[in-house]
Design an enzyme around this catalytic site. Structure first.
Site, PDB file in Angstrom:
ATOM      1  N   LEU A 347      32.006 -20.364 -14.245  1.00  0.00           N
ATOM      2  CA  LEU A 347      32.145 -21.505 -13.222  1.00  0.00           C
ATOM      3  C   LEU A 347      32.669 -20.840 -11.877  1.00  0.00           C
ATOM      4  O   LEU A 347      32.128 -21.476 -10.924  1.00  0.00           O
ATOM      5  CB  LEU A 347      33.152 -22.286 -13.801  1.00  0.00           C
ATOM      6  CG  LEU A 347      32.826 -23.312 -14.819  1.00  0.00           C
ATOM      7  CD1 LEU A 347      34.290 -24.094 -15.223  1.00  0.00           C
ATOM      8  CD2 LEU A 347      31.784 -24.202 -14.471  1.00  0.00           C
ATOM      9  N   PHE A 352      42.921 -15.803  -9.873  1.00  0.00           N
ATOM     10  CA  PHE A 352      43.472 -14.832 -10.865  1.00  0.00           C
ATOM     11  C   PHE A 352      42.697 -14.171 -11.814  1.00  0.00           C
ATOM     12  O   PHE A 352      42.778 -13.514 -12.800  1.00  0.00           O
ATOM     13  CB  PHE A 352      44.467 -15.695 -11.892  1.00  0.00           C
ATOM     14  CG  PHE A 352      45.541 -16.215 -10.875  1.00  0.00           C
ATOM     15  CD1 PHE A 352      46.786 -15.340 -10.610  1.00  0.00           C
ATOM     16  CD2 PHE A 352      45.685 -17.129 -10.237  1.00  0.00           C
ATOM     17  CE1 PHE A 352      47.682 -15.805  -9.870  1.00  0.00           C
ATOM     18  CE2 PHE A 352      46.640 -17.751  -9.603  1.00  0.00           C
ATOM     19  CZ  PHE A 352      47.712 -17.085  -9.294  1.00  0.00           C
ATOM     20  N   GLY A 353      41.325 -14.516 -11.580  1.00  0.00           N
ATOM     21  CA  GLY A 353      40.227 -14.024 -12.655  1.00  0.00           C
ATOM     22  C   GLY A 353      38.935 -14.957 -12.712  1.00  0.00           C
ATOM     23  O   GLY A 353      39.017 -15.918 -12.071  1.00  0.00           O
ATOM     24  N   LYS A 370      40.266 -19.659 -18.208  1.00  0.00           N
ATOM     25  CA  LYS A 370      40.334 -18.680 -17.371  1.00  0.00           C
ATOM     26  C   LYS A 370      40.674 -17.431 -17.900  1.00  0.00           C
ATOM     27  O   LYS A 370      41.728 -17.233 -18.623  1.00  0.00           O
ATOM     28  CB  LYS A 370      41.348 -19.210 -16.313  1.00  0.00           C
ATOM     29  CG  LYS A 370      41.956 -18.283 -15.354  1.00  0.00           C
ATOM     30  CD  LYS A 370      42.692 -18.948 -14.064  1.00  0.00           C
ATOM     31  CE  LYS A 370      41.842 -19.845 -13.333  1.00  0.00           C
ATOM     32  NZ  LYS A 370      42.392 -20.532 -12.020  1.00  0.00           N
ATOM     33  N   ASP A 466      50.617 -21.985  -4.273  1.00  0.00           N
ATOM     34  CA  ASP A 466      49.194 -21.463  -3.828  1.00  0.00           C
ATOM     35  C   ASP A 466      48.309 -22.946  -3.801  1.00  0.00           C
ATOM     36  O   ASP A 466      47.029 -23.036  -4.308  1.00  0.00           O
ATOM     37  CB  ASP A 466      48.574 -20.535  -5.105  1.00  0.00           C
ATOM     38  CG  ASP A 466      47.542 -19.700  -4.422  1.00  0.00           C
ATOM     39  OD1 ASP A 466      47.208 -19.832  -3.008  1.00  0.00           O
ATOM     40  OD2 ASP A 466      46.636 -19.097  -4.930  1.00  0.00           O
TER      41      ASP A 466
END
Ligand SMILES: *[C@@H]1O[C@H](CO)[C@@H](O)[C@H](O)[C@H]1NC(C)=O
Ligand SMILES: *[C@@H]1O[C@H](CO)[C@@H](O)[C@H](O)[C@H]1NC(C)=O
Ligand SMILES: *[C@@H]1O[C@H](CO)[C@@H](O)[C@H](O)[C@H]1NC(C)=O
Ligand SMILES: *[C@@H]1O[C@H](CO)[C@@H](O)[C@H](O)[C@H]1NC(C)=O
Ligand SMILES: *[C@@H]1O[C@H](CO)[C@@H](O)[C@H](O)[C@H]1NC(C)=O
Length: 663
Positions: A347, A352-353, A370, A466
């Protein structure tokens, strides 16, 4: 979520009130089913199916009289039933089954999953529930003090058990034999209450063992205050992310006596749940076994290959993780769901990855997975504890974390799928369609309400750290939800403050955060202010190549306001259809929130009041802002002297180290 889908009344007309059997029955023909429960003609009833997060109930059609007056003493009663729990996916199953005494025929407004279809999050422990239950629980829920993921407990008005024990039984010589509730094998339960001793005993045993003399659980408690004069008796069961079929094969009940034993010779057959994958493996086995000679060699190689493949899919589970049981996914499920983390399922790449989309096997729930790399074991432990907290947060404007999985150096976080993707795609990549003003305003309000929950309404203060358009996700109905909350903090762990690493994104980091590295709710408010301006203006917070006056969004908006034309900054793409007052409110509030001095920024609940026009912004706001402008100059030059690293901090410029760490 759970809906009471259909109530079917079987065999008997609705308005018969009294119990025709005089307090003794075996269940044939007198049952009532609700939710996912299904009664089969052979006498078997199934409480849950393969649909995740549902509850099913089966009740005896008539209320039974448990006392001779509302204030009387509960009579003795006894009941026995045979159940089977057939797991849909290996050892991963949920959530359990309960025998229940309750004032109504069926329970509505209840939650599935760990509440077993008996309660919801608000009525847990409420004395007006009048619910007494015996739970057979197959998932360990840390928040309810569950002892393990295979236990029997006596529950009064709450799923936090009065007494509980691991599933099993006592032999005549006193030794304890463990039983696995979700083995799929039928087992028998006895629940007996003695009116004089005021004692409730629960006994569990496999069908090939006669009823043990010593009960598994014994609770000395007068049930009279908890039970009403007339009560319904039945069963409730639920599934969560994990599912299982919960079956009742036979059931008898007797008031003032011992329930007749169930004739096990004529029990209905429990259908085995066959996974499609297992069948294909069986097929391969059947064919290969019928061959011989050289093919045996192939079988061996195939076996070895399968073994290695399985081993590759194995993951580590450590003791301390067991307490987070409900939120842990099996790696093989995630692997299957994302088609082996194939690139076509990607996606996007977040801070973070990588993020993959997927569909969970069996339950068909759409998820986003994720992948986060991690290194230290110590950090991992805190990480999981944090995830357990995040997993409990429920708010319509927060992306729901369904669980996690850990394998080798990787952590997988499983979220609800957000079909429309993130807000930045709408703001900056037009392929996702344009957003008119009313949609933009709704997104701002949605995010404000999610953030307010994190800051002020949850048990502990959670700082997002964030906030930016890439972390604002949109569901199918264009409701905005905050994603990735709490993660930035996790990535801080073990980092030396001296390195002045600040989690966050360039353009959204407040001056005091960049100076001290310490995030707070007001540094979140700062970032939210920038996002409000960004949504109204349709541009990024910092445009390095723009003219000096337009480079920093907040400075530009303030300048236009001072020059008397604040609407000049508004994104052309919102069209002509907008409420001028609303747009001005968002711009001014955005500036106030992203004010360089933390003390001036409002908190989230005030922001919501401004957005809802319940409260008004001060009329002299521009004066306040401009005056503070001067104060800020003084304050910053004074602070800058103490911290040489962050010299020359104007409202939105950053030191080199932040630029290189900004994500
Ligand atoms: C159970 O016994 C009590 C008296 O001890 C009596 O009042 C009640 O009717 C009995 N109930 C049934 C169903 O036999
Ligand atoms: C399970 O039961 C629910 C409620 O009756 C129903 O909506 C759902 O379709 C069923 N699922 C399956 C797989 O049969
Ligand atoms: C039952 O108890 C309630 C409150 O304890 C009392 O008001 C009521 O009079 C009692 N009823 C009978 C029949 O004893
Ligand atoms: C929980 O259940 C109670 C009792 O049925 C009901 O009044 C309440 O509205 C329910 N709460 C939720 C959040 O569903
Ligand atoms: C419960 O079990 C104990 C023995 O452990 C027994 O003495 C007692 O009579 C039992 N009570 C009932 C209600 O069966």
């Amino acid at each position: 979520m759970f809906q009471l889908i259909m109530m079917l009344l079987l065999f008997f007309p609705k308005n018969v009130v009294s119990d025709p059997t005089g307090g003794e029955f075996n269940f044939n023909g007198f049952l009532y089913a609700a939710g996912s429960a299904h009664l089969k003609s052979n006498g078997l009833f199934r409480l849950t199916n393969t649909t995740a997060q549902t509850a099913g109930q089966v009740f005896y059609n008539y209320p039974l009289r448990f006392k001779d007056s509302p204030n009387g003493t509960v009579f003795s009663f006894s009941t026995t039933f045979i159940f089977a729990i057939a797991s849909h996916y290996g050892a991963d199953n949920g959530h359990g089954l309960a025998f229940v005494l309750c004032p109504t025929r069926g329970l509505s407004n209840v939650d599935p999953t760990q509440y077993l279809g008996l309660f919801n999050s608000t009525n847990m422990g409420d004395p007006s529930n009048h619910i007494v239950a015996v739970e057979l629980d197959t998932v360990q829920t840390a928040e309810f003090n569950d002892i393990d993921s295979n236990h029997v407990g006596i529950d009064i008005n709450s799923v936090i058990s009065e007494v509980a024990s691991s599933a099993g039984y006592f032999n005549d010589d006193g030794t304890f034999v463990n039983l696995f509730l979700s083995s799929g094998d039928p087992m028998q339960v006895w629940i007996e209450y003695e009116s004089k001793q005021k004692q409730l005993n629960v006994t569990l045993h496999p069908l090939d063992v006669s009823k043990p003399k010593t009960p598994l659980l014994s609770l000395e408690k007068d049930l009279s205050p908890y039970l009403l004069e007339y009560m319904y008796v039945g069963f409730s069961s639920s599934t969560g992310i994990r599912t299982a079929s919960h079956y009742i094969l036979g059931w008898t009940f007797k008031m003032n006596g011992t329930a007749p034993d169930i004739d096990t010779a004529h029990l209905p057959e429990v259908p085995r749940f066959d996974q499609p994958r297992d069948q294909s493996v069986k097929g391969v086995m059947a064919i290969t076994l019928s061959l011989s000679g050289i093919t045996m060699l192939i079988v061996l190689i195939l076996g070895l290959w399968l073994f290695l493949k399985r081993k590759k899919l194995l993951e580590v589970i450590e003791d301390w993780e067991v307490q987070f049981g409900p939120h842990r996914f099996a790696y093989k499920d995630l692997h299957t769901a994302t088609k082996g983390f194939k690139d076509t399922e990607l996606l996007g790449k977040g801070g973070f990855g990588k993020v993959f989309k997927g569909t969970l096997p069996v339950s068909n729930i759409e998820i986003a997975v994720k992948m986060v790399s991690h290194d230290s074991r110590q950090g991992m432990r805190e990480f999981i504890a944090e995830i357990a907290t995040i997993g409990r947060l429920r708010h319509p404007n927060l992306v729901r974390l369904l669980g996690y999985c850990r394998r080798k150096g990787e952590l997988y976080l499983v979220y609800d799928c957000m079909p429309k993707g993130s807000l930045d795609k709408f703001l900056y990549h037009q392929q996702n369609g344009n957003l008119d003003w009313s949609k933009r305003f709704k997104i701002i309000k949605d995010v404000a309400s999610g953030l307010c929950y994190l800051h002020q309404q949850w048990m502990q203060v959670i700082i997002h750290r964030d906030i930016k358009p890439a972390n604002i996700l949109l569901d199918g109905n264009m409701n905005a939800k905050l994603g990735d909350f709490g993660l930035a903090k996790l990535c801080d762990h073990g980092i030396d403050p001296q390195t002045s690493y600040v989690a966050g994104t360039l353009g959204y980091i407040s001056p005091e955060l960049s100076r001290t590295g310490k995030a707070s709710t007001s540094s979140d408010v700062f970032a939210f202010g920038v996002v409000m301006l960004e949504i109204a203006c349709g541009r990024k917070p910092v445009l390095p190549r723009a003219s000096e006056s337009e480079m920093v969004l907040t400075d530009w908006v303030l300048e236009c306001w001072e020059n008397g034309d604040i609407l000049q900054v508004v994104d052309q793409r919102i069209g002509q259809e907008y409420i001028e007052e609303q747009v001005k409110l968002v711009l001014k509030l955005g500036l106030l929130c992203s004010h360089p001095v933390a003390a001036i920024r409002p908190n989230m609940s005030s922001i919501i009041q401004f957005l809802d026009s319940v409260a008004q912004l001060p009329h002299n706001l521009l004066d306040i802002m401009s005056a503070q402008e001067i104060n800020r100059g003084a304050q910053i030059s004074c602070e800058a002297g103490n911290s040489p690293q962050s010299s020359s901090l104007a409202s939105l410029t950053f030191t080199e180290s932040f630029v290189s760490h900004g994500r």
